[in-house]
Design a protein around this motif. Structure first.
Motif, PDB file in Angstrom:
ATOM      1  N   LYS A   3       6.746   3.819  -8.389  1.00 37.90           N
ATOM      2  CA  LYS A   3       6.853   3.861  -6.933  1.00 37.90           C
ATOM      3  C   LYS A   3       5.631   3.205  -6.313  1.00 37.90           C
ATOM      4  CE  LYS A   3       7.609   7.051  -3.110  1.00 37.90           C
ATOM      5  NZ  LYS A   3       7.757   8.475  -2.712  1.00 37.90           N
ATOM      6  N   LYS A   4       5.881   2.295  -5.369  1.00 41.36           N
ATOM      7  CA  LYS A   4       4.776   1.613  -4.703  1.00 41.36           C
ATOM      8  C   LYS A   4       4.016   2.574  -3.794  1.00 41.36           C
ATOM      9  CE  LYS A   4       6.615  -3.100  -4.666  1.00 41.36           C
ATOM     10  NZ  LYS A   4       6.991  -4.250  -3.801  1.00 41.36           N
ATOM     11  N   ILE A   5       2.707   2.492  -3.846  1.00 44.92           N
ATOM     12  CA  ILE A   5       1.869   3.321  -2.983  1.00 44.92           C
ATOM     13  C   ILE A   5       1.593   2.540  -1.708  1.00 44.92           C
ATOM     14  CG2 ILE A   5      -0.342   4.487  -2.742  1.00 44.92           C
ATOM     15  CD1 ILE A   5      -0.432   4.760  -5.776  1.00 44.92           C
ATOM     16  N   LYS A   6       2.008   3.121  -0.574  1.00 42.58           N
ATOM     17  CA  LYS A   6       1.823   2.458   0.715  1.00 42.58           C
ATOM     18  C   LYS A   6       0.574   3.014   1.389  1.00 42.58           C
ATOM     19  CE  LYS A   6       4.208   1.168   4.970  1.00 42.58           C
ATOM     20  NZ  LYS A   6       5.455   1.307   5.766  1.00 42.58           N
ATOM     21  N   ILE A   7      -0.349   2.135   1.695  1.00 43.52           N
ATOM     22  CA  ILE A   7      -1.594   2.539   2.359  1.00 43.52           C
ATOM     23  C   ILE A   7      -1.457   2.303   3.856  1.00 43.52           C
ATOM     24  CG2 ILE A   7      -4.091   2.188   2.462  1.00 43.52           C
ATOM     25  CD1 ILE A   7      -3.954   1.049  -0.358  1.00 43.52           C
ATOM     26  N   SER A   8      -1.794   3.314   4.643  1.00 43.38           N
ATOM     27  CA  SER A   8      -1.689   3.204   6.100  1.00 43.38           C
ATOM     28  C   SER A   8      -2.662   2.152   6.625  1.00 43.38           C
ATOM     29  CB  SER A   8      -1.990   4.554   6.761  1.00 43.38           C
ATOM     30  OG  SER A   8      -3.348   4.894   6.568  1.00 43.38           O
ATOM     31  N   MET A   9      -2.428   1.718   7.876  1.00 42.18           N
ATOM     32  CA  MET A   9      -3.305   0.731   8.488  1.00 42.18           C
ATOM     33  C   MET A   9      -4.737   1.252   8.562  1.00 42.18           C
ATOM     34  SD  MET A   9      -4.022  -2.148   9.804  1.00 42.18           S
ATOM     35  CE  MET A   9      -2.380  -2.872   9.824  1.00 42.18           C
ATOM     36  N   GLN A  12      -6.239   0.960   5.205  1.00 41.94           N
ATOM     37  CA  GLN A  12      -6.570  -0.429   4.885  1.00 41.94           C
ATOM     38  C   GLN A  12      -7.854  -0.863   5.593  1.00 41.94           C
ATOM     39  OE1 GLN A  12      -3.209  -3.220   5.277  1.00 41.94           O
ATOM     40  NE2 GLN A  12      -1.827  -1.481   5.099  1.00 41.94           N
ATOM     41  N   THR A 189      -1.540  -6.669  11.414  1.00 40.03           N
ATOM     42  CA  THR A 189      -1.352  -6.641   9.955  1.00 40.03           C
ATOM     43  C   THR A 189      -2.489  -7.363   9.236  1.00 40.03           C
ATOM     44  OG1 THR A 189       0.036  -8.647   9.993  1.00 40.03           O
ATOM     45  CG2 THR A 189       1.161  -6.510  10.144  1.00 40.03           C
TER      46      THR A 189
END
Length: 409
Positions: A3-9, A12, A189
């Motif tokens: 599962k891809k780990i999504k980092i919040s803005m 980041q 982004t």
């Protein structure tokens, strides 16, 4: 399957800041070349600011039906404006007293663009709020004049739409605003890259000493937020006679959601549900006040901008008179009307107000390292102040079910 780990803005940006510090300290000569990347990022944010502000304010005011601008909505608008200007004022007082900007060395950071406004009479300050040519105001980036024009235009738009029952122009404006917000979101982004470049170039010139003092700014900002929330709670309990312990308990879930997500928009469903089902605010009040509060009431944003402008001025050794401080408070309050619901909204807000005081926009980079914590403080004050406002309005209009308030625990 992994599962891809999504980092919040915010995450980041925090990572970008750490990497920027490392690169700035390790490769000092190289890091100075990165400044152009950061400058481009800042300019990309700025290029949509005027349209963002105009669109958001016009839509917010234009949505109000002036023909049904009754007692409840008048009370709501008065509470919104009063609480926002008090938040900005309290933030200014905290910074003036505790001076978080002192001791932060910016020797080597660009300061040749600073324009310290000359002292003007009160009548001159007030008259300058009103534009004689809106296109000239837009080209010069005079945000206060743009906001005043937008408020007047929004009132006229509302009057036209609701009297003729023709909402095409308002609908087009809403679509246009969505495009501008999408543009800002797309630019954000690349925020981690821009922040990395700005931090690395600043650290390469100034060293780590420029970042550490930001903790004093954050502590004072946090203290100002907490004390202002306490002030709000005292006002609510004194006016409505509701138990403050029950008030805090019933708002706990939405407050935690605001802190965790740093987003008023994401918190809104929980906020609306708990306001009705735990605080006992009736539908007719909760839906109107909380919906209007999303765009017209941003205590957290007003306080954030007021605190940060004065902190930056202190960093550059600029001293203002009382009249200028009051202008900053009003500027922060008006600019909070255009509070952007996009990731990294704190950086967008600073890009709106910092140039208005003739301060270098590059100084925004100094605050990137605490952006996530700033987002938490901004959001909880924005959300909770909306709810507090709805309670006050409900109290004035027989809109609180005290049985729900006390039995929901």
């Amino acid at each position: 399957m992994t599962k891809k780990i999504k980092i919040s803005m915010s995450g980041q940006i925090l990572i970008a800041m750490v990497l920027g510090i490392i690169v700035g300290l390790t490769f000092k000569s190289f890091s100075s070349n990165l400044k152009i990347v950061g400058d481009i990022f800042i300019k990309m944010i700025q290029m949509g600011i005027i349209l963002l502000v105009m669109g958001q304010v016009i839509e917010a005011v234009g949505n109000i039906d002036l023909g049904q601008f009754g007692r409840m909505i008048r009370q709501t608008v008065i509470i919104f404006f009063t609480s926002s200007i008090l938040a900005a004022l309290w933030g200014a007082i905290m910074v003036i007293v505790f001076k978080p900007g002192l001791g932060i060395s910016i020797k080597g950071l660009s300061d040749n663009n600073i324009k310290v406004g000359q002292s003007m009479s009160f009548s001159k300050v007030i008259s300058d709020f009103f534009p004689s040519n809106i296109f000239e105001s837009m080209s010069k980036g005079s945000i206060v004049q743009v906001i005043v024009f937008s408020i007047v235009f929004g009132i006229a738009l509302s009057a036209f739409c609701h009297s003729t029952n023709e909402f095409q122009l308002l609908d087009i404006l809403k679509q246009f605003n969505k495009v501008i917000l999408k543009m800002i979101s797309l630019i954000m982004t690349i925020a981690p890259i821009g922040i990395f470049a700005l931090i690395a170039s600043a650290i390469g010139k100034l060293g780590i000493k420029v970042i550490i003092p930001m903790m004093k700014y954050l502590i004072i900002y946090g203290f100002a937020t907490i004390t202002y929330l306490v002030f709000w709670i005292l006002c609510i309990t004194l006016v409505t006679k509701l138990n403050f312990i029950y008030l805090i308990k019933n708002m706990w879930d939405m407050s935690l959601m605001a802190l965790a997500t740093t987003s008023s928009a994401v918190t809104f469903p929980t906020e609306l549900k708990d306001t009705k089902e735990k605080l006992g605010v009736k539908d007719k009040v909760a839906q109107i006040v909380l919906s209007l509060g999303m765009s017209l009431n941003s205590n957290g944003s007003a306080m954030h901008m007021s605190i940060t402008i004065i902190t930056i001025a202190q960093i550059y050794g600029i001293k203002y008179d009382l009249q200028t401080y009051m202008y900053i408070v009003l500027l922060a309050t008006l600019a909070s009307l255009a509070n952007a619901v996009v990731p990294g909204a704190a950086l967008v807000s600073l890009a709106i107000v910092v140039p208005q005081m003739g301060l270098p926009v590059e100084s925004i980079a100094l605050f990137a390292g605490v952006d996530w914590f700033v987002g938490m403080l901004r959001t909880i004050l924005n959300v909770d102040s909306d709810v507090f406002s709805s309670i006050l309005v409900a109290h004035k209009n027989d809109g609180i079910d005290t049985k729900v308030f006390y039995e929901s625990n």
